[in-house]
Design a protein around this motif. Structure first.
Motif, PDB file in Angstrom:
ATOM      1  N   ALA A  69       0.842  -1.197   0.000  1.00 42.56           N
ATOM      2  CA  ALA A  69       0.000   0.000   0.000  1.00 42.56           C
ATOM      3  C   ALA A  69       0.878   1.248   0.000  1.00 42.56           C
ATOM      4  O   ALA A  69       2.069   1.209   0.348  1.00 42.56           O
ATOM      5  CB  ALA A  69      -0.920   0.020   1.222  1.00 42.56           C
ATOM      6  N   VAL A  70       0.284   2.332  -0.413  1.00 43.24           N
ATOM      7  CA  VAL A  70       0.948   3.628  -0.380  1.00 43.24           C
ATOM      8  C   VAL A  70       0.067   4.611   0.382  1.00 43.24           C
ATOM      9  O   VAL A  70      -1.121   4.360   0.615  1.00 43.24           O
ATOM     10  CB  VAL A  70       1.210   4.181  -1.803  1.00 43.24           C
ATOM     11  CG1 VAL A  70       2.112   3.267  -2.591  1.00 43.24           C
ATOM     12  CG2 VAL A  70      -0.114   4.400  -2.543  1.00 43.24           C
ATOM     13  N   GLU A  71       0.648   5.718   0.768  1.00 38.64           N
ATOM     14  CA  GLU A  71      -0.104   6.804   1.401  1.00 38.64           C
ATOM     15  C   GLU A  71      -0.078   8.012   0.482  1.00 38.64           C
ATOM     16  O   GLU A  71       0.994   8.438   0.037  1.00 38.64           O
ATOM     17  CB  GLU A  71       0.496   7.159   2.757  1.00 38.64           C
ATOM     18  CG  GLU A  71      -0.325   8.196   3.518  1.00 38.64           C
ATOM     19  CD  GLU A  71       0.214   8.449   4.915  1.00 38.64           C
ATOM     20  OE1 GLU A  71      -0.417   7.997   5.885  1.00 38.64           O
ATOM     21  OE2 GLU A  71       1.272   9.105   5.020  1.00 38.64           O
ATOM     22  N   LYS A  76      -4.799   2.193 -11.524  1.00 38.37           N
ATOM     23  CA  LYS A  76      -4.686   1.151 -12.550  1.00 38.37           C
ATOM     24  C   LYS A  76      -3.247   0.641 -12.578  1.00 38.37           C
ATOM     25  O   LYS A  76      -2.298   1.396 -12.326  1.00 38.37           O
ATOM     26  CB  LYS A  76      -5.147   1.659 -13.916  1.00 38.37           C
ATOM     27  CG  LYS A  76      -4.424   2.856 -14.495  1.00 38.37           C
ATOM     28  CD  LYS A  76      -5.090   3.211 -15.834  1.00 38.37           C
ATOM     29  CE  LYS A  76      -4.485   4.460 -16.465  1.00 38.37           C
ATOM     30  NZ  LYS A  76      -5.143   4.780 -17.756  1.00 38.37           N
ATOM     31  N   PRO A  77      -3.077  -0.641 -12.882  1.00 38.73           N
ATOM     32  CA  PRO A  77      -1.739  -1.238 -12.842  1.00 38.73           C
ATOM     33  C   PRO A  77      -0.812  -0.719 -13.933  1.00 38.73           C
ATOM     34  O   PRO A  77       0.394  -0.628 -13.732  1.00 38.73           O
ATOM     35  CB  PRO A  77      -2.010  -2.741 -13.021  1.00 38.73           C
ATOM     36  CG  PRO A  77      -3.444  -2.916 -12.663  1.00 38.73           C
ATOM     37  CD  PRO A  77      -4.120  -1.643 -13.065  1.00 38.73           C
ATOM     38  N   ASN A  78      -1.378  -0.380 -15.093  1.00 37.57           N
ATOM     39  CA  ASN A  78      -0.561   0.070 -16.219  1.00 37.57           C
ATOM     40  C   ASN A  78      -1.133   1.372 -16.755  1.00 37.57           C
ATOM     41  O   ASN A  78      -2.352   1.509 -16.915  1.00 37.57           O
ATOM     42  CB  ASN A  78      -0.537  -0.978 -17.332  1.00 37.57           C
ATOM     43  CG  ASN A  78       0.082  -2.284 -16.881  1.00 37.57           C
ATOM     44  OD1 ASN A  78       1.277  -2.353 -16.631  1.00 37.57           O
ATOM     45  ND2 ASN A  78      -0.749  -3.324 -16.775  1.00 37.57           N
ATOM     46  N   VAL A  79      -0.258   2.299 -17.061  1.00 36.60           N
ATOM     47  CA  VAL A  79      -0.725   3.600 -17.512  1.00 36.60           C
ATOM     48  C   VAL A  79      -1.456   3.502 -18.845  1.00 36.60           C
ATOM     49  O   VAL A  79      -2.278   4.366 -19.185  1.00 36.60           O
ATOM     50  CB  VAL A  79       0.469   4.582 -17.598  1.00 36.60           C
ATOM     51  CG1 VAL A  79       1.379   4.238 -18.781  1.00 36.60           C
ATOM     52  CG2 VAL A  79      -0.014   6.022 -17.669  1.00 36.60           C
ATOM     53  N   THR A  80      -1.205   2.445 -19.601  1.00 42.03           N
ATOM     54  CA  THR A  80      -1.864   2.280 -20.899  1.00 42.03           C
ATOM     55  C   THR A  80      -3.232   1.610 -20.797  1.00 42.03           C
ATOM     56  O   THR A  80      -3.946   1.515 -21.788  1.00 42.03           O
ATOM     57  CB  THR A  80      -0.970   1.452 -21.843  1.00 42.03           C
ATOM     58  OG1 THR A  80      -0.657   0.198 -21.218  1.00 42.03           O
ATOM     59  CG2 THR A  80       0.319   2.195 -22.163  1.00 42.03           C
ATOM     60  N   PRO A  90       5.027  -4.496 -10.661  1.00 45.71           N
ATOM     61  CA  PRO A  90       5.586  -3.856  -9.460  1.00 45.71           C
ATOM     62  C   PRO A  90       5.158  -2.404  -9.274  1.00 45.71           C
ATOM     63  O   PRO A  90       5.728  -1.707  -8.443  1.00 45.71           O
ATOM     64  CB  PRO A  90       7.091  -3.915  -9.753  1.00 45.71           C
ATOM     65  CG  PRO A  90       7.150  -3.707 -11.242  1.00 45.71           C
ATOM     66  CD  PRO A  90       5.934  -4.404 -11.810  1.00 45.71           C
ATOM     67  N   GLN A  91       4.151  -1.929 -10.007  1.00 45.29           N
ATOM     68  CA  GLN A  91       3.799  -0.527  -9.916  1.00 45.29           C
ATOM     69  C   GLN A  91       2.294  -0.340 -10.045  1.00 45.29           C
ATOM     70  O   GLN A  91       1.579  -1.190 -10.562  1.00 45.29           O
ATOM     71  CB  GLN A  91       4.502   0.277 -11.024  1.00 45.29           C
ATOM     72  CG  GLN A  91       4.069  -0.153 -12.429  1.00 45.29           C
ATOM     73  CD  GLN A  91       4.914   0.467 -13.524  1.00 45.29           C
ATOM     74  OE1 GLN A  91       5.939   1.082 -13.261  1.00 45.29           O
ATOM     75  NE2 GLN A  91       4.479   0.316 -14.762  1.00 45.29           N
ATOM     76  N   THR A  92       1.827   0.794  -9.521  1.00 43.37           N
ATOM     77  CA  THR A  92       0.427   1.186  -9.653  1.00 43.37           C
ATOM     78  C   THR A  92       0.369   2.676  -9.893  1.00 43.37           C
ATOM     79  O   THR A  92       1.155   3.437  -9.317  1.00 43.37           O
ATOM     80  CB  THR A  92      -0.371   0.831  -8.387  1.00 43.37           C
ATOM     81  OG1 THR A  92      -0.300  -0.580  -8.160  1.00 43.37           O
ATOM     82  CG2 THR A  92      -1.832   1.230  -8.525  1.00 43.37           C
ATOM     83  N   PHE A  93      -0.550   3.100 -10.753  1.00 46.60           N
ATOM     84  CA  PHE A  93      -0.756   4.522 -11.014  1.00 46.60           C
ATOM     85  C   PHE A  93      -2.038   4.963 -10.317  1.00 46.60           C
ATOM     86  O   PHE A  93      -3.051   4.274 -10.370  1.00 46.60           O
ATOM     87  CB  PHE A  93      -0.847   4.777 -12.515  1.00 46.60           C
ATOM     88  CG  PHE A  93       0.421   4.434 -13.260  1.00 46.60           C
ATOM     89  CD1 PHE A  93       1.393   5.387 -13.463  1.00 46.60           C
ATOM     90  CD2 PHE A  93       0.630   3.139 -13.724  1.00 46.60           C
ATOM     91  CE1 PHE A  93       2.566   5.071 -14.148  1.00 46.60           C
ATOM     92  CE2 PHE A  93       1.791   2.812 -14.398  1.00 46.60           C
ATOM     93  CZ  PHE A  93       2.771   3.776 -14.616  1.00 46.60           C
TER      94      PHE A  93
END
Length: 281
Positions: free
Chosen positions: A217-219, A235-239, A267-270
């Motif tokens: 999680a992020v803050e 969303k997981p991918n910017v596209t 490994p990323q989330t937008f």
């Protein structure tokens, strides 16, 4: 967002009563004198009529404050129940048979938990109004709810009349696409975020995003207003075509609002953040 002054009551058809121990039920949606003439919960001013078998008619204002924003409540030609924009109610209603009903008795003590107010997330009323002749009127009876907040937008540009008048003194200086302060945010976007359209340093944005240790999680942190609701999407991918809605977060007073959001991708989330005017269709 357009809502003319003579529009239908915003009060829920099923939950439309307040309670006074001294006078009984008070109907916020009486459908009299004409259909739709009940209470209208507005962005900065309210209006309409209440009905009590024991009090008679109660006038909450005509929907046309002299300054275009909120009633002055200094004379009989400009009175009514106001809304701070944060859910808190103040000002005066008038009952010919009972005199003034005071919604603003609490204003010297903003932390008073009995102040009359509307939850901007649910539309539920809470707190009390005061009548010298009738005593306390409980709005939080569990039987009173507004379905929406009426926003007057006479010129249909997506910016409320009150916001335009407050910042520019009229309705001809802003449009949906104008950017009065040249900060890259349109005046319509500044209204929706409730930022200053005349201040280049006041823009709506995520100011911090931090990975939380040991959890997926992020803050997020952003400038917040208690008069707004904020929607979080990811969303997981910017596209990717579609954003995943994570939920709404109520605004809060103070400089910043924070929330934790679960990451949806590896490994990323937008993430993106949307400011919303509360209680809209």
């Amino acid at each position: 967002l357009a809502m003319p002054a003579a529009a239908q009551s915003t009060i829920n058809p099923t939950n439309h009563h307040a309670w006074s121990a001294n006078t009984g039920w008070l109907d916020f949606r009486p459908e009299r004198p004409n259909a739709g003439d009940g209470f209208r919960f507005g962005e900065f001013s309210c209006s309409g009529w209440l009905w009590s078998p024991n009090l008679g008619w109660v006038d909450c204002g005509d929907g046309s404050p002299a300054n275009g924003i909120s009633y002055g409540n200094t004379d009989a030609s400009d009175f009514g129940v106001n809304h701070y924009g944060t859910g808190d109610l103040y000002g005066l209603a008038w009952a010919p048979n009972a005199g003034w009903i005071n919604f603003g008795w609490w204003t010297l003590d903003p932390a008073n938990t009995n102040r009359p107010r509307v939850d901007l997330g649910t539309g539920r009323f809470a707190g009390y109004a005061w009548s010298a002749n009738c005593g306390w009127i409980a709005l939080g009876s569990g039987q009173l709810k507004t379905d929406r907040m009426a926003v007057t937008d006479t010129d249909g540009d997506g910016i409320s009349d009150a916001f335009e008048i407050a910042y520019t003194g009229g309705l001809t200086n802003m449009t949906a696409d104008s950017d009065t302060d040249g900060d890259g945010q349109s005046d319509k976007a500044e209204y929706i975020a409730l930022t200053n359209p005349l201040g280049t340093n006041d823009v709506f944005r995520i100011t911090r995003i931090s990975q939380l240790t040991g959890v997926n999680a992020v803050e997020l942190e952003w400038p917040s207003s208690p008069a707004r609701v904020y929607g979080i999407e990811a969303k997981p991918n910017v596209t990717d075509t579609n954003w995943i809605f994570l939920g709404d977060v109520p605004g809060a007073p103070g400089v910043n609002r924070t929330m934790q959001a679960v990451e949806t991708g590896v490994p990323q989330t937008f993430f993106r953040l949307k400011a919303k005017v509360p209680l809209q269709p």
